[in-house]
Motif scaffolding. Sequence first.
Motif, PDB file in Angstrom:
ATOM      1  N   GLU A 108       0.825  -1.221   0.000  1.00 30.13           N
ATOM      2  CA  GLU A 108       0.000   0.000   0.000  1.00 30.13           C
ATOM      3  C   GLU A 108       0.854   1.264   0.000  1.00 30.13           C
ATOM      4  O   GLU A 108       0.565   2.222  -0.729  1.00 30.13           O
ATOM      5  CB  GLU A 108      -0.926  -0.015   1.219  1.00 30.13           C
ATOM      6  CG  GLU A 108      -1.801   1.211   1.355  1.00 30.13           C
ATOM      7  CD  GLU A 108      -2.896   1.306   0.303  1.00 30.13           C
ATOM      8  OE1 GLU A 108      -3.494   2.387   0.176  1.00 30.13           O
ATOM      9  OE2 GLU A 108      -3.143   0.300  -0.405  1.00 30.13           O
ATOM     10  N   THR A 109       1.910   1.282   0.781  1.00 20.82           N
ATOM     11  CA  THR A 109       2.768   2.470   0.852  1.00 20.82           C
ATOM     12  C   THR A 109       3.420   2.755  -0.490  1.00 20.82           C
ATOM     13  O   THR A 109       3.489   3.913  -0.935  1.00 20.82           O
ATOM     14  CB  THR A 109       3.845   2.294   1.936  1.00 20.82           C
ATOM     15  OG1 THR A 109       3.212   2.073   3.202  1.00 20.82           O
ATOM     16  CG2 THR A 109       4.734   3.524   2.021  1.00 20.82           C
ATOM     17  N   ALA A 110       3.893   1.704  -1.156  1.00 20.20           N
ATOM     18  CA  ALA A 110       4.531   1.870  -2.468  1.00 20.20           C
ATOM     19  C   ALA A 110       3.531   2.378  -3.501  1.00 20.20           C
ATOM     20  O   ALA A 110       3.836   3.274  -4.295  1.00 20.20           O
ATOM     21  CB  ALA A 110       5.138   0.543  -2.918  1.00 20.20           C
ATOM     22  N   VAL A 111       2.326   1.816  -3.498  1.00 24.15           N
ATOM     23  CA  VAL A 111       1.311   2.211  -4.479  1.00 24.15           C
ATOM     24  C   VAL A 111       0.941   3.681  -4.318  1.00 24.15           C
ATOM     25  O   VAL A 111       0.730   4.401  -5.304  1.00 24.15           O
ATOM     26  CB  VAL A 111       0.070   1.311  -4.362  1.00 24.15           C
ATOM     27  CG1 VAL A 111      -1.075   1.839  -5.224  1.00 24.15           C
ATOM     28  CG2 VAL A 111       0.412  -0.116  -4.770  1.00 24.15           C
ATOM     29  N   LYS A 112       0.869   4.150  -3.093  1.00 23.45           N
ATOM     30  CA  LYS A 112       0.522   5.554  -2.861  1.00 23.45           C
ATOM     31  C   LYS A 112       1.549   6.499  -3.471  1.00 23.45           C
ATOM     32  O   LYS A 112       1.230   7.648  -3.823  1.00 23.45           O
ATOM     33  CB  LYS A 112       0.366   5.815  -1.361  1.00 23.45           C
ATOM     34  CG  LYS A 112      -0.937   5.263  -0.788  1.00 23.45           C
ATOM     35  CD  LYS A 112      -1.102   5.605   0.681  1.00 23.45           C
ATOM     36  CE  LYS A 112      -2.465   5.140   1.187  1.00 23.45           C
ATOM     37  NZ  LYS A 112      -2.648   5.423   2.629  1.00 23.45           N
ATOM     38  N   SER A 122      -5.313   0.889  -2.460  1.00 24.81           N
ATOM     39  CA  SER A 122      -5.208   2.025  -3.376  1.00 24.81           C
ATOM     40  C   SER A 122      -5.199   1.587  -4.837  1.00 24.81           C
ATOM     41  O   SER A 122      -5.582   2.361  -5.720  1.00 24.81           O
ATOM     42  CB  SER A 122      -3.945   2.839  -3.077  1.00 24.81           C
ATOM     43  OG  SER A 122      -4.055   3.495  -1.832  1.00 24.81           O
ATOM     44  N   VAL A 123      -4.779   0.362  -5.101  1.00 28.40           N
ATOM     45  CA  VAL A 123      -4.765  -0.144  -6.479  1.00 28.40           C
ATOM     46  C   VAL A 123      -6.173  -0.158  -7.052  1.00 28.40           C
ATOM     47  O   VAL A 123      -6.407   0.203  -8.217  1.00 28.40           O
ATOM     48  CB  VAL A 123      -4.164  -1.568  -6.536  1.00 28.40           C
ATOM     49  CG1 VAL A 123      -4.397  -2.200  -7.908  1.00 28.40           C
ATOM     50  CG2 VAL A 123      -2.672  -1.530  -6.227  1.00 28.40           C
ATOM     51  N   THR A 124      -7.137  -0.563  -6.252  1.00 31.04           N
ATOM     52  CA  THR A 124      -8.507  -0.758  -6.733  1.00 31.04           C
ATOM     53  C   THR A 124      -9.442   0.399  -6.383  1.00 31.04           C
ATOM     54  O   THR A 124     -10.630   0.338  -6.711  1.00 31.04           O
ATOM     55  CB  THR A 124      -9.093  -2.053  -6.153  1.00 31.04           C
ATOM     56  OG1 THR A 124      -9.203  -1.921  -4.728  1.00 31.04           O
ATOM     57  CG2 THR A 124      -8.197  -3.242  -6.471  1.00 31.04           C
ATOM     58  N   ALA A 125      -8.905   1.438  -5.736  1.00 28.62           N
ATOM     59  CA  ALA A 125      -9.711   2.588  -5.317  1.00 28.62           C
ATOM     60  C   ALA A 125     -10.920   2.146  -4.493  1.00 28.62           C
ATOM     61  O   ALA A 125     -12.011   2.707  -4.601  1.00 28.62           O
ATOM     62  CB  ALA A 125     -10.167   3.399  -6.529  1.00 28.62           C
ATOM     63  N   GLY A 126     -10.717   1.099  -3.674  1.00 27.90           N
ATOM     64  CA  GLY A 126     -11.774   0.618  -2.799  1.00 27.90           C
ATOM     65  C   GLY A 126     -12.792  -0.300  -3.442  1.00 27.90           C
ATOM     66  O   GLY A 126     -13.734  -0.742  -2.784  1.00 27.90           O
TER      67      GLY A 126
END
Length: 346
Positions: A54-58, A118-122
């Motif tokens: 998650e941190t990397a994707v952000k 964050s990849v799927t925007a929820g």
Amino acid sequence: MSYKQTFFWSVDNFLNKDQHSECIREAAMWITKGEVVAFPTETVYGLGANALDETAVKKIFEAKGRPSDNPLIVHIASVSQLDQLVTAIPSVAKQLMDQFWPGPLTIILNKKESVAKSVTAGLDTVAIRIPDHPIAIELLKLADVPVAAPSANLSGKPSPTSGKHVYHDLKGRIVGILDGGQTGVGLESTVLDCSKEIPVLYRPGGVTIEEIEAVIGKIKVDPSLKSKDEVPLSPGMKYTHYAPDGTFVLVRDQKQIPVLLAKAKAEGKRTGVLTTKENVDTYEADVIVSCGSRADLASVANQLYESLRTFDEKKAEIIFSETFPYENLGIAIMNRLEKAAGGSIF
């Protein structure tokens, strides 16, 4: 976030594998450390980070200035990696994978919890593809993780089809760029939601509707692709994309372009025209750019984003663009031009 140095690894001659493998290995190492790296695919350059982190994707969203409700596409090196990402593979999805992977088709499926939020925007689904590019595949294999990767440009600007485009937009905002030369297709992948009972097309791209339906039969099309008054079914499709800095206007009747040019010149504006090689001598403007041949829409797709960026380089203030037929690859080309125009159609 900023970086004192953005590495620029030149690997445009992939046949010399021994010479370039170390560059790709270093880029893969940065991905495994949670950083963001740009890399070439057959469509456009992607901006990649570990899709399970998650941190990397952000960091992707921060580097691009991308809205957080705009989902990302996950890139994998082989079908075996799907087990990490999705709960099931419907038969229609399997047929499409067999036919079009690796290649410019993104398939949306129901996701597992392992995918970074964050990849799927929820959303409960995730978009996935296998790119058809040797450098991308080698990078994905060495990183050994699924890689979330939207186009490697500042949000809203034309997508990058060369390493220099990425460097222009993201220098100092990411750790590195794998420069593999010019991309092939030139437009982003087709996006098809196979989590539905009848698959739904969200974005036209390198694989056409006709090619998809030849494999699995009739599909649905997001209504917003046919009418700007419709609300997009996919959250990422509601944004203006691909726009040059100058005002960009689509002109359905190309005979009106000289009239519009004359008016703009009278107002003291620096004018531009996006045309094809068949009509390049038709207009008088400050900047005239041919994006390929009407007889070969693949050439238009390949050169479209490079052409849009040329208007920025030459400081065009208002650009008038020809249009293309709404069929086969022309549907994807018009989708990008309509997004660039932001509804400004004459």
